[in-house]
Enzyme design. Structure first.
Site, short mmCIF file in Angstrom:
data_model
loop_
_atom_site.label_atom_id
_atom_site.label_comp_id
_atom_site.label_asym_id
_atom_site.label_seq_id
_atom_site.Cartn_x
_atom_site.Cartn_y
_atom_site.Cartn_z
N HIS A 101 0.84 -1.19 0.00
CA HIS A 101 0.00 0.00 0.00
C HIS A 101 0.88 1.25 0.00
O HIS A 101 2.02 1.23 0.48
CB HIS A 101 -0.92 0.00 1.22
N GLU A 103 0.82 3.97 1.72
CA GLU A 103 1.25 4.43 3.04
C GLU A 103 2.38 3.56 3.58
O GLU A 103 3.33 4.07 4.20
CB GLU A 103 0.06 4.41 4.02
N CYS A 128 -7.07 2.98 4.15
CA CYS A 128 -7.85 1.78 4.39
C CYS A 128 -7.54 1.23 5.79
O CYS A 128 -6.58 1.65 6.45
CB CYS A 128 -7.56 0.73 3.33
N CYS A 131 -3.96 0.02 6.30
CA CYS A 131 -2.95 1.07 6.49
C CYS A 131 -3.09 1.77 7.83
O CYS A 131 -2.09 2.16 8.44
CB CYS A 131 -3.03 2.08 5.35
#
Length: 296
Positions: A101, A103, A128, A131
């Site tokens: 992801h 992040e 999300c 994350c």
């Protein structure tokens, strides 16, 4: 300027675009130091939060999403004042849990660069759950400020109330704390020496599976990743994925990999070799060298 930023530049206000182009040279991999950031702010005449949000298209240009075709960029701002860009990565043909992801990518970028505290995460859509849990593993994770377009800045604790984290499992030195496991091996191989250093800095309080990956390209450049565990287990970031994310930020093709080394502690209650091999073989026809080391 690297070609991958051509479309992103067109999305920036003209003063910012003009100011940032000189930074986007062949060596740019998503790091802007505090002085450079101040110069961009002065040239663009933007407030810092506005500037960081405006830079997200540059971060998104680092993405490699062959499955979703959805480019996501994120920026982590360290206590040093430097910012670290990251972007999502998907591995072709592999299960989605191999994905990185944006992040995670930005945070790992900051970690590999020596940051000990991340104060802000800037992203173009609400993080999300995966994350949010990953951010919560950080030093003072609940206090990390989340910056989103058209929304008031709020700490992670707003997005993840009643959080489960390291302290619930009696971990007192969370991710980004100085980790130093002593892993030694009698070797004069530069890749192995580099891997030992990174494995010693990895974060694995739950399984003790301290590990790192080093990838070498055909021109001799190396790209590293460390294992970063998570109290919720599934959001843990694998060292192979972190190394591939590092390569992608540096604009290298995975087909350039000609050597890959995984180093892990013999005292871990799990092994990362299977996951590392699957990820590697999805992008490069290279055998994984697996080295198990006795910790001191």
């Amino acid at each position: 300027m690297q070609d991958r930023f051509l479309k992103s530049i067109a999305k920036l206000p003209e003063p910012l675009a003009t100011a940032i182009v000189p930074l986007l040279d062949k060596d740019f991999a998503g790091h802007i130091d505090a002085q450079q950031l101040a110069e961009l702010q002065a040239a663009s005449k933007m407030e810092l939060n506005e500037l960081l949000l405006a830079l997200l298209p540059i971060a998104a240009a680092l993405a490699r999403p062959p499955i979703s075709q959805f480019h996501v960029g994120a920026i982590a701002k360290g206590k040093s004042g430097d910012i670290y860009m990251g972007a999502n990565i998907e591995l072709p043909g592999e299960a989605l849990f191999h994905s990185v992801h944006a992040e995670q990518s930005a945070i790992s970028h900051a970690w590999l660069s020596g940051e000990s505290i991340i104060e802000d995460i800037i992203v173009n859509a609400s993080p999300c759950g995966h994350c949010r849990q990953f951010i919560n593993e950080l030093v003072d994770g609940g206090k990390v400020n989340i910056h989103l377009p058209d929304q008031a800045t709020a700490p992670l604790s707003h997005y993840l109330p009643y959080a489960f984290g390291p302290s619930d499992l009696d971990v007192t030195e969370p991710l980004l704390s100085k980790q130093q496991q002593t892993l030694t091996l009698d070797s004069n191989d530069p890749m192995i020496i580099e891997g030992l250093d990174h494995a010693g800095l990895s974060y694995a309080p739950y399984t003790k599976a301290y590990a790192s990956v080093v990838l070498e390209t055909k021109d001799g450049a190396t790209y590293c990743g460390r294992y970063a565990e998570n109290a919720a287990f599934n959001p843990s970031m694998q060292p192979m994925q972190m190394a591939l994310s590092t390569m992608a930020r540096h604009n290298r093709d995975f087909s350039e990999i000609n050597r890959a080394v995984l180093i892990e502690s013999s005292k871990g209650v799990i092994s990362l070799v299977g996951a590392a091999m699957d990820a590697l073989h999805s992008v490069a026809a290279v055998e994984l060298e697996h080295i198990v080391v006795e910790p001191e």
